[in-house]
Design an enzyme around this catalytic site. Structure first.
Site, short mmCIF file in Angstrom:
data_model
loop_
_atom_site.label_atom_id
_atom_site.label_comp_id
_atom_site.label_asym_id
_atom_site.label_seq_id
_atom_site.Cartn_x
_atom_site.Cartn_y
_atom_site.Cartn_z
N GLU A 163 29.18 94.63 40.49
CA GLU A 163 28.67 95.00 41.81
C GLU A 163 28.78 96.49 42.12
O GLU A 163 27.93 97.05 42.79
CB GLU A 163 29.41 94.24 42.92
CG GLU A 163 29.12 92.78 42.95
CD GLU A 163 29.77 92.08 44.14
OE1 GLU A 163 30.08 92.74 45.15
OE2 GLU A 163 29.97 90.86 44.06
N HIS B 153 26.95 76.82 48.17
CA HIS B 153 27.08 77.09 49.61
C HIS B 153 25.98 76.41 50.41
O HIS B 153 24.81 76.56 50.11
CB HIS B 153 27.05 78.59 49.89
CG HIS B 153 28.20 79.31 49.29
ND1 HIS B 153 28.10 80.04 48.14
CD2 HIS B 153 29.50 79.39 49.66
CE1 HIS B 153 29.27 80.54 47.83
NE2 HIS B 153 30.15 80.16 48.74
N TRP C 22 36.13 86.44 56.55
CA TRP C 22 37.28 86.48 55.63
C TRP C 22 38.00 87.82 55.74
O TRP C 22 39.23 87.84 55.77
CB TRP C 22 36.87 86.16 54.19
CG TRP C 22 35.81 87.05 53.62
CD1 TRP C 22 36.00 88.22 52.92
CD2 TRP C 22 34.40 86.83 53.67
NE1 TRP C 22 34.79 88.75 52.55
CE2 TRP C 22 33.79 87.91 53.00
CE3 TRP C 22 33.59 85.84 54.22
CZ2 TRP C 22 32.41 88.02 52.85
CZ3 TRP C 22 32.22 85.95 54.07
CH2 TRP C 22 31.64 87.03 53.41
N GLU D 45 36.94 78.19 50.62
CA GLU D 45 37.44 78.80 49.40
C GLU D 45 38.96 78.94 49.32
O GLU D 45 39.61 79.24 50.32
CB GLU D 45 36.83 80.20 49.23
CG GLU D 45 35.32 80.17 49.11
CD GLU D 45 34.70 81.53 48.94
OE1 GLU D 45 33.55 81.57 48.45
OE2 GLU D 45 35.32 82.55 49.29
N HIS E 230 33.29 84.61 42.85
CA HIS E 230 33.75 83.30 42.43
C HIS E 230 34.34 83.34 41.04
O HIS E 230 33.91 84.11 40.19
CB HIS E 230 32.59 82.30 42.48
CG HIS E 230 32.06 82.13 43.85
ND1 HIS E 230 30.98 82.83 44.32
CD2 HIS E 230 32.48 81.35 44.88
CE1 HIS E 230 30.75 82.48 45.59
NE2 HIS E 230 31.66 81.59 45.94
N HIS F 14 36.24 75.47 46.63
CA HIS F 14 36.08 76.09 45.31
C HIS F 14 36.89 77.37 45.20
O HIS F 14 37.42 77.87 46.18
CB HIS F 14 34.59 76.35 45.03
CG HIS F 14 33.91 77.22 46.03
ND1 HIS F 14 33.42 76.76 47.23
CD2 HIS F 14 33.63 78.55 46.02
CE1 HIS F 14 32.88 77.75 47.90
NE2 HIS F 14 33.00 78.86 47.19
N TYR G 127 40.48 79.99 53.15
CA TYR G 127 39.78 80.03 54.43
C TYR G 127 38.52 79.15 54.39
O TYR G 127 38.03 78.78 53.33
CB TYR G 127 39.40 81.47 54.80
CG TYR G 127 38.19 81.99 54.09
CD1 TYR G 127 36.94 82.03 54.73
CD2 TYR G 127 38.26 82.44 52.78
CE1 TYR G 127 35.82 82.48 54.07
CE2 TYR G 127 37.15 82.90 52.13
CZ TYR G 127 35.92 82.92 52.78
OH TYR G 127 34.82 83.37 52.12
N CYS H 20 33.82 90.57 46.64
CA CYS H 20 34.21 89.15 46.67
C CYS H 20 33.43 88.45 45.58
O CYS H 20 32.41 88.95 45.12
CB CYS H 20 33.83 88.50 48.00
SG CYS H 20 34.66 89.16 49.42
N GLU I 128 31.56 78.58 54.12
CA GLU I 128 32.43 79.09 53.06
C GLU I 128 33.68 78.21 53.10
O GLU I 128 34.22 77.95 54.18
CB GLU I 128 32.83 80.55 53.33
CG GLU I 128 31.72 81.54 53.09
CD GLU I 128 31.52 81.88 51.61
OE1 GLU I 128 32.10 81.21 50.73
OE2 GLU I 128 30.77 82.81 51.35
#
Length: 182
Positions: A89, A27, A163, A118, A71, A34, A106, A69, A116
């Site tokens: 998390e 980022h 998002w 993604e 990756h 990605h 987005y 959220c 961002e």
């Protein structure tokens, strides 16, 4: 986290993998496209779990957003990544992740200039357990009525992540029944 295992999958406009990059480096002002994911966790009463991002986060620190959220790592599906991050998390293990917006994409730019960019499938889950948060990821959390969150996304979208502000109306269009059942 070891940068050899905490890799983000980069993709081209046709969603074909083009390589990887360490998450801590991906980022910036020129963030490559990605793979990522978002998860909305509901309880059986239809409330949705909101989390406030830790102040140490690179993107949107301290902002309220959906439950989780993250990756996608190499060799991992978005659904597997979502389950992994819910556990890491929030210490949550959900019985089922339901694909709600499988083609969501987005791009957003923070006030600090961090981008961002993604491909970000959105999942929902139902669980009646409160999270136990990792303070490096989540500053605080709360359960909120789904209708209230929909109103926030429409009337005051700047108080939640960009998002989430985009995803929530799309999820609402799917309908609560589609969110909570397969």
């Amino acid at each position: 986290m070891d940068t050899t295992t905490d890799l983000v999958v980069l993709v081209d406009e046709n969603l074909q993998p083009t390589g990887t990059m360490p998450r801590r480096d991906v980022h910036g002002p020129d963030t490559p496209l990605h793979l990522a994911f978002s998860v909305y966790v509901f309880d059986s009463a239809g409330r949705v779990l909101l989390t406030r991002r830790a102040l140490s986060k690179v993107t949107w620190p301290g902002v309220w957003t959906n439950a989780c959220c993250g990756h996608v790592r190499p060799g991992e599906t978005a659904q597997e990544a979502a389950g992994r991050r819910l556990a890491e998390e929030l210490s949550l293990s959900v019985p089922e992740l339901i694909p709600a917006l499988p083609d969501f994409r987005y791009r957003a730019i923070s006030a600090e200039g961090v981008v961002e960019n993604e491909i970000c499938p959105v999942f929902t889950a139902v669980i009646d357990t409160d999270p136990v948060v990792d303070p490096d990821e989540v500053a605080e959390w709360c359960w909120i009525e789904w209708k209230v969150l929909q109103d926030i996304a429409v009337r005051a979208p700047k108080i939640i992540s960009p998002w989430a502000a985009t995803q929530i109306p799309l999820l609402a269009a799917v309908g609560t029944q589609g969110l909570l059942t397969n």
